[in-house]
Scaffold this motif. Structure first.
Motif, PDB file in Angstrom:
ATOM      1  N   GLU A 321       0.827  -1.212   0.000  1.00  0.00           N
ATOM      2  CA  GLU A 321       0.000   0.000   0.000  1.00  0.00           C
ATOM      3  C   GLU A 321       0.856   1.254   0.000  1.00  0.00           C
ATOM      4  N   GLU A 322       2.041   1.183   0.633  1.00  0.00           N
ATOM      5  CA  GLU A 322       2.982   2.308   0.554  1.00  0.00           C
ATOM      6  C   GLU A 322       3.444   2.495  -0.887  1.00  0.00           C
ATOM      7  N   GLY A 323       3.673   1.372  -1.542  1.00  0.00           N
ATOM      8  CA  GLY A 323       4.037   1.457  -2.958  1.00  0.00           C
ATOM      9  C   GLY A 323       2.935   2.090  -3.784  1.00  0.00           C
ATOM     10  N   ARG A 324       1.692   1.739  -3.466  1.00  0.00           N
ATOM     11  CA  ARG A 324       0.567   2.340  -4.194  1.00  0.00           C
ATOM     12  C   ARG A 324       0.520   3.851  -3.942  1.00  0.00           C
ATOM     13  N   LEU A 325       0.781   4.248  -2.714  1.00  0.00           N
ATOM     14  CA  LEU A 325       0.789   5.677  -2.399  1.00  0.00           C
ATOM     15  C   LEU A 325       1.894   6.399  -3.165  1.00  0.00           C
ATOM     16  N   ALA A 326       3.076   5.776  -3.201  1.00  0.00           N
ATOM     17  CA  ALA A 326       4.179   6.376  -3.953  1.00  0.00           C
ATOM     18  C   ALA A 326       3.845   6.476  -5.433  1.00  0.00           C
ATOM     19  N   ASP A 327       3.216   5.417  -5.971  1.00  0.00           N
ATOM     20  CA  ASP A 327       2.802   5.454  -7.378  1.00  0.00           C
ATOM     21  C   ASP A 327       1.797   6.568  -7.621  1.00  0.00           C
ATOM     22  N   LEU A 328       0.854   6.716  -6.693  1.00  0.00           N
ATOM     23  CA  LEU A 328      -0.148   7.774  -6.816  1.00  0.00           C
ATOM     24  C   LEU A 328       0.502   9.146  -6.891  1.00  0.00           C
ATOM     25  N   LYS A 329       1.469   9.368  -6.000  1.00  0.00           N
ATOM     26  CA  LYS A 329       2.117  10.681  -5.947  1.00  0.00           C
ATOM     27  C   LYS A 329       2.970  10.942  -7.181  1.00  0.00           C
ATOM     28  N   GLY A 330       3.524   9.864  -7.745  1.00  0.00           N
ATOM     29  CA  GLY A 330       4.395  10.041  -8.894  1.00  0.00           C
ATOM     30  C   GLY A 330       3.691  10.022 -10.229  1.00  0.00           C
ATOM     31  N   ASP A 331       2.541   9.357 -10.295  1.00  0.00           N
ATOM     32  CA  ASP A 331       1.841   9.212 -11.570  1.00  0.00           C
ATOM     33  C   ASP A 331       1.069  10.466 -11.945  1.00  0.00           C
ATOM     34  N   THR A 332       0.613  10.477 -13.199  1.00  0.00           N
ATOM     35  CA  THR A 332      -0.281  11.554 -13.630  1.00  0.00           C
ATOM     36  C   THR A 332      -1.640  11.384 -12.954  1.00  0.00           C
ATOM     37  N   ASP A 333      -2.380  12.447 -12.917  1.00  0.00           N
ATOM     38  CA  ASP A 333      -3.693  12.418 -12.274  1.00  0.00           C
ATOM     39  C   ASP A 333      -4.651  11.567 -13.105  1.00  0.00           C
ATOM     40  N   PRO A 334      -5.245  10.510 -12.519  1.00  0.00           N
ATOM     41  CA  PRO A 334      -6.140   9.648 -13.309  1.00  0.00           C
ATOM     42  C   PRO A 334      -7.352  10.392 -13.858  1.00  0.00           C
ATOM     43  N   LEU A 362      -9.126  21.313 -19.896  1.00  0.00           N
ATOM     44  CA  LEU A 362      -7.907  20.534 -19.688  1.00  0.00           C
ATOM     45  C   LEU A 362      -6.678  21.320 -20.133  1.00  0.00           C
ATOM     46  N   VAL A 363      -6.771  21.963 -21.300  1.00  0.00           N
ATOM     47  CA  VAL A 363      -5.643  22.743 -21.806  1.00  0.00           C
ATOM     48  C   VAL A 363      -5.327  23.894 -20.862  1.00  0.00           C
ATOM     49  N   ALA A 364      -6.374  24.512 -20.317  1.00  0.00           N
ATOM     50  CA  ALA A 364      -6.183  25.698 -19.472  1.00  0.00           C
ATOM     51  C   ALA A 364      -5.683  25.356 -18.070  1.00  0.00           C
ATOM     52  N   HIS A 365      -6.081  24.200 -17.527  1.00  0.00           N
ATOM     53  CA  HIS A 365      -5.837  23.971 -16.096  1.00  0.00           C
ATOM     54  C   HIS A 365      -5.072  22.696 -15.752  1.00  0.00           C
ATOM     55  N   ALA A 366      -4.979  21.713 -16.653  1.00  0.00           N
ATOM     56  CA  ALA A 366      -4.407  20.416 -16.279  1.00  0.00           C
ATOM     57  C   ALA A 366      -2.942  20.315 -16.703  1.00  0.00           C
ATOM     58  N   PRO A 367      -2.100  19.680 -15.860  1.00  0.00           N
ATOM     59  CA  PRO A 367      -0.697  19.434 -16.247  1.00  0.00           C
ATOM     60  C   PRO A 367      -0.623  18.237 -17.191  1.00  0.00           C
ATOM     61  N   LEU A 368      -0.793  18.483 -18.463  1.00  0.00           N
ATOM     62  CA  LEU A 368      -0.864  17.408 -19.455  1.00  0.00           C
ATOM     63  C   LEU A 368       0.530  16.922 -19.844  1.00  0.00           C
ATOM     64  N   PRO A 370       2.981  15.256 -22.785  1.00  0.00           N
ATOM     65  CA  PRO A 370       2.964  15.480 -24.249  1.00  0.00           C
ATOM     66  C   PRO A 370       1.960  14.575 -24.969  1.00  0.00           C
ATOM     67  N   ASP A 371       1.876  13.308 -24.551  1.00  0.00           N
ATOM     68  CA  ASP A 371       0.928  12.395 -25.197  1.00  0.00           C
ATOM     69  C   ASP A 371      -0.508  12.836 -24.932  1.00  0.00           C
ATOM     70  N   GLN A 372      -0.785  13.258 -23.709  1.00  0.00           N
ATOM     71  CA  GLN A 372      -2.138  13.712 -23.383  1.00  0.00           C
ATOM     72  C   GLN A 372      -2.476  14.988 -24.146  1.00  0.00           C
ATOM     73  N   ARG A 373      -1.522  15.883 -24.304  1.00  0.00           N
ATOM     74  CA  ARG A 373      -1.789  17.115 -25.045  1.00  0.00           C
ATOM     75  C   ARG A 373      -2.101  16.805 -26.509  1.00  0.00           C
ATOM     76  N   ARG A 374      -1.368  15.831 -27.076  1.00  0.00           N
ATOM     77  CA  ARG A 374      -1.658  15.443 -28.453  1.00  0.00           C
ATOM     78  C   ARG A 374      -3.080  14.886 -28.556  1.00  0.00           C
ATOM     79  N   GLU A 375      -3.463  14.066 -27.580  1.00  0.00           N
ATOM     80  CA  GLU A 375      -4.793  13.470 -27.622  1.00  0.00           C
ATOM     81  C   GLU A 375      -5.873  14.537 -27.458  1.00  0.00           C
ATOM     82  N   VAL A 376      -5.630  15.505 -26.583  1.00  0.00           N
ATOM     83  CA  VAL A 376      -6.587  16.606 -26.389  1.00  0.00           C
ATOM     84  C   VAL A 376      -6.748  17.407 -27.676  1.00  0.00           C
TER      85      VAL A 376
END
Length: 1020
Positions: A321-334, A362-368, A370-376
């Motif tokens: 569960e600590e690993g999951r927390l670390a992954d959460l903090k390091g990953d992009t926002d789901p 999303l463009v105005a407020h989200a930390p996208l 590069p792949d997410q920005r292309r998809e947007v």
């Protein structure tokens, strides 16, 4: 992934360190560093011991610790090397199980780092082998510490099998875990991996799917995935996994929605599930609280003496569960991925404004990324395409190519834009986009597809010769291209669409007989059969259908071909045709051809006048295919028509009652309008108002009209975006007022106020604007409405100026255009009718309105050649209120071009046509008279027995129509007078002018003034 450290107790005594304190010091240095998380220092100390003190009594412990430290450093190769001796069969049981476990974990992790599939699969296979070896060791062991590892071992073996795509083996392990460890807190992990396994199989199956392939297996796998993810979503002890599960569950629904098209309800389900995904910050807070609870429970367990030298299951769970927390903090926002998918769902649902709202935020407020920005950016372009905003889509694509110059998706965007414009029947826009795609990506992978698309577009535009050249050039240059055969198919389809059925038959036959055509061979054979059906060669159809069924028993086209066979039998008069269609429905209940088969049966019985059988067939269609709303609606039309002929208006209305709730707005709105029209027909069937014997009869009659009004108003309130239905609804309200006028309940002067009262609840600015246009357009229904055209035009202009974004419906545009022509504002009339044509490419009736309006505008300003072009297009309309008017325009064009024979033929037809208005008949008589006069037949010749002279037709208008068309009657008399005057017959000339002055002084003052001037010239 993080793994637990093993707490080993090594009993060291002074005698064990006979080589001095250096090995012991290194051991202490290593363990202290490892405990502090300094694994680099730890492995340095451990490796010195293994190199310099290989016989130390604690080297087994050192190897194990070194392997674990190297795993934490990500050096999996060295980890495997250090652990190797402890994994051998003769190793100490105290260490062997743990060493096997960490060796397998290192192999699993190393597999994830490798680049080629072969290397990855090889390493995953090693991990699976090591885990399997460990399972055997655990099963043979009596040590509790070994038994405790079994659950982790089986799970990680399943994970390795999943990574190697050995899905069946992974599934077995996961199902074993779920059955054997029913109370485990790690069950959510097992469900998550099991669901992901099924999801991967769904994705692979959809990727490999071909047109016509059955979808039952795919949907069954999707059902398993959804069940697994739902188990997690409902687990209160699986917060992070539940959030992942909701995302994966929505992804599955999104995938399945693609194979359910044209039904888009799957996208709505996916959209609602994506809404369940939580933000990253919210999940971090929840996970931190969960960890606090787990640590507190673990501390309590240790205080009570629970645990072991290898660490308890609780400690492993905490570390995970600590690993999951670390992954959460390091990953992009789901939530970002979920919102992007939501925009895709909105695009699929054609709610493009909603999609862009999400994308812009999303463009105005989200930390996208590069792949997410292309998809947007991609989805933003696509929203413009789907919304018909071609110019914005084109501009956005230009920006996209600049911002993402190396994106491989860019070419697909350009192709999809052209494809989507073609699907929207915007052939001009599609051609422009196809040309751009070929210019931007001349060597791209989609070039063959774009060229094939371009040929199809040219065919649709009637530029068949150009399309054939495109196809011929491509096939000549790329004879082996898979697209070459597709182009031949396109050519065949184009030939069929243009009416060249013989050419289409020959082209389809080439594909049908080409054994190298692959899957297209069956498509060619199906097209060949369909063309034979169009040619009414029913015997050949039946024999070819039998051959098709024998050659292509698994083809996705087979159900449709069988339907054509049943139709051919029916059209030959073979009653076995109906049985064949029923048989097709039984064999292929889920094929899209089957609902049509039942609808055809309805149609067949309708043509044969078998009303009871038709009603039963319509009921069968409704029951068997409740989602085939379009065909059910058409069947309801046939049944309700039969009931109306029998004066069973209540039963006719009942056919549409449940249609108002279907998810297709166009069908639901049309159902309301049809119920309104049936109520209106019921009112008309009651006869003259004065003939109704009692007050109750009159009250009932008025109530029937009110019921009709109510249905039309439902359309206007619930479906304001359905422009055709809105136009029909307003016309229905006006038809009701016309009926009230015929009953003496309303006068023309009452119409405006009555319509305003009916529309009082239409409160949105858009509908208020449409109500004002409908009220202004009432002049077209007044008995002398032409006199009020100027005021009506002024009202139209004010209403449109007040609603600049309002897209006029077919009736509004037609009325506005006609008023502009009457007001001689030809340029704006042309703008209005051009816009109508561009906005309604898939509506033949609206296209006819646009073509007539453009023809009339050009004709009014004297451009007969352009008028002719549009009037020619009008002739393809099955029926149109101005169809005969357009033929008059063609007559004028023929006359101007010197083709007197054609002009005379059309005039003769129009002046005798019972459907033609008095005004049109009068104009035709004048035109016919002009031609006779030009040919030298102005007056009746001596001894002439027939009436083929101009003056007869000029005067005939006054004789037949008199005050009904005063201006034209006066014009006819004036022309007759002119003809007599030219011939020197002053007496008869004066008679025509005098008749004109006496009959039309008040109703045609301009012509009267001209007649008086001519009389003055002729003298007494």
């Amino acid at each position: 992934m993080k793994w637990f450290l093993i707490s080993l107790v090594c009993l060291l005594c002074s005698l064990s360190l006979v080589q001095g304190d250096q090995a012991g010091d290194l051991y202490t240095k290593g363990t202290d560093a490892q405990a502090a998380g300094d694994n680099a220092t730890a492995v340095d100390a451990y490796d010195q011991i293994l190199t310099n003190y290989p016989t130390a009594s604690f080297t087994d412990d050192v190897r194990l610790r070194a392997g674990i430290a190297y795993i934490h450093l990500g050096n999996f190769t060295k980890a495997i090397d250090r652990l190797a001796k402890e994994t051998q069969a003769g190793a100490s049981p105290e260490f062997r199980g743990v060493a096997l476990y960490y060796t397998a974990m290192a192999q699993l992790s190393q597999g994830g780092k490798l680049t080629t599939k072969a290397e990855r699969d090889g390493m995953f296979s090693q991990a699976i082998g090591t885990f399997t070896n460990l399972v055997d060791v655990i099963n043979a062991s009596s040590r509790p510490e070994d038994k405790e590892m079994l659950e982790d071992v089986i799970y990680n073996r399943a994970l390795a099998q999943f990574q190697r795509q050995s899905f069946d083996d992974a599934e077995k392990d996961l199902l074993q875990l779920l059955q054997q460890y029913g109370a485990s807190l790690r069950r959510p992990d097992y469900f998550l991996l099991l669901g992901s396994l099924y999801a991967s199989e769904v994705n692979d199956a959809i990727g490999a799917m071909k047109a016509g392939d059955p979808v039952d297996k795919i949907k069954a796998l999707a059902g398993k995935a959804l069940d697994a993810f739902t188990q997690i979503s409902n687990d209160p002890n699986a917060l992070v996994q539940a959030n992942q599960a909701n995302m994966y569950r929505a992804d599955i629904l999104y995938l399945i929605a693609q194979i359910d098209l044209p039904d888009t309800s799957g996208y709505a389900k996916a959209l609602e599930t994506y809404r369940l995904v939580h933000r990253k910050d919210d999940m971090i807070s929840l996970q931190e609280k969960r960890l606090d609870d787990l640590r507190a429970a673990s501390a309590k367990a240790r205080a009570s003496g629970v645990g072991s030298m290898l660490g308890s299951g609780s400690s492993r769970l905490i570390e995970r569960e600590e690993g999951r927390l670390a992954d959460l903090k390091g990953d992009t926002d789901p939530i970002i991925a979920a919102l992007i998918r939501m925009s895709e769902c909105y695009n699929a649902l054609k709610q493009c404004d909603e999609a862009r709202t999400i994308l812009h935020r999303l463009v105005a407020h989200a930390p996208l990324t590069p792949d997410q920005r292309r998809e947007v950016d991609f989805q933003t372009i696509f929203s413009y395409v789907l919304g018909g905003q071609t110019a914005k889509a084109d501009a956005a694509l230009t920006d996209y190519l600049a911002q993402h110059p190396n994106d491989k998706q860019a070419e697909s965007i350009s192709y999809q834009m052209a494809r989507n414009l073609l699907d929207r029947r915007d052939n001009e826009g599609a051609l422009k986009q196809a040309d751009r795609s070929l210019k931007d990506f001349p060597n791209g992978q989609y070039v063959p597809d774009v060229v094939a698309l371009r040929a199809q577009i040219l065919t649709n535009l009637g530029r068949v010769d150009e399309a054939r050249k495109v196809i011929a050039d491509f096939v000549a240059q790329n004879p082996q291209s898979p697209v070459a055969m597709q182009m031949m198919l396109t050519e065949a389809q184009g030939q069929a669409a243009s009416g060249d059925l013989a050419g289409a038959l020959a082209s389809y036959q080439k594909i049908k007989d080409d054994n190298t055509a692959g899957l297209l061979q069956a498509t060619g054979a199906a097209g060949y059969i369909q063309t034979l059906q169009s040619l009414k060669q029913y015997d050949k159809v039946i024999s070819e259908v039998k051959a098709f069924a024998a050659h292509y028993p698994t083809s996705g086209a087979l159900p449709g071909v069988l339907v054509i066979g049943g139709m051919a039998m029916d059209q030959k008069g073979d009653m076995g045709g109906i049985a064949a269609l029923h048989d097709e429905v039984k064999k292929y209940p889920k094929d899209e051809a089957s609902p049509f088969a039942l609808y055809y049966i309805v149609n067949s019985y309708q043509r044969a006048g078998k009303v009871p059988e038709m009603i039963q067939a319509a009921a069968d269609l409704r029951k068997t295919f409740p989602a085939a709303h379009s065909l059910i609606a058409q069947a309801a039309d046939a049944v309700s028509e039969a009931y109306m002929k029998q004066k069973k208006f209540d039963l006719a209305i009942a056919e549409y009652k449940d249609m108002v709730d279907v998810p297709e707005p166009a069908i639901a709105a049309a159902a309301y309008n049809k119920m309104g029209s049936i109520w209106l027909a019921s009112a008309k069937a009651k006869g003259a108002y004065q003939s109704m014997q009692t007050d109750q009869e009159r009250t009932d009659a008025q109530q029937v009209l009110s019921s009709a009004d109510g249905e039309y108003l439902q359309t206007l309130k619930k479906f304001p975006e359905q422009l055709n239905a809105v136009a029909d609804a307003f016309q229905g309200l006006i038809d009701g007022m016309i009926q009230r006028r015929s009953w003496g309940l309303l006068k023309d002067a009452d119409f405006d106020g009555y319509l305003a009262k009916l529309g009082a609840d239409l409160t949105t600015p858009e509908m208020q604007g449409r109500l004002e246009l409908a009220r202004a357009g009432l002049v077209f229904f007044y008995k002398d409405g032409e006199k009020q055209y100027p005021q009506a035009l002024d009202r139209f202009k004010k209403a449109i100026d007040a609603n600049p974004d309002l897209q006029m419906d077919r009736q509004e545009a037609s009325q506005f255009g006609e008023l502009l022509i009457a007001g001689k504002d030809y340029a704006r009339a042309i703008e209005v009718f051009t816009a109508l044509g561009q906005a309604t490419t898939d509506d033949p009736a609206a296209q006819a309105d646009a073509n007539y309006g453009l023809g009339a505008a050009y004709l009014a300003q004297g451009d007969v050649a352009k008028a002719k072009d549009y009037f020619v297009k009008m002739q393809s309309a099955v029926w149109h209120p101005h169809l005969l008017d357009s033929q008059y325009g063609l007559a004028l064009a023929a006359e101007e071009s010197g083709d007197s024979a054609t002009a005379r033929q059309i005039y003769a037809k129009l002046m005798r046509a019972p459907q033609a208005s008095y005004a049109l008949q009068a104009r035709a008589m004048i035109g016919y008279g002009h031609l006779l006069e030009k040919a030298g037949h102005a007056l009746k010749a001596p001894n002439q027995q027939d009436i083929e002279y101009a003056v007869h037709y000029y005067r005939q208008i006054h004789t037949l129509f008199s005050g009904a068309v005063p201006e034209l009657s006066a014009e006819g008399l004036f022309l007759a007078g002119q003809a007599y005057a030219k011939a020197g017959d002053r007496a008869d000339a004066k008679t025509q002018y005098t008749d004109l002055k006496n009959s039309y002084a008040q109703t045609a003052p301009d012509w009267t003034a001209k007649a008086q001037a001519e009389l003055a010239k002729l003298g007494p």
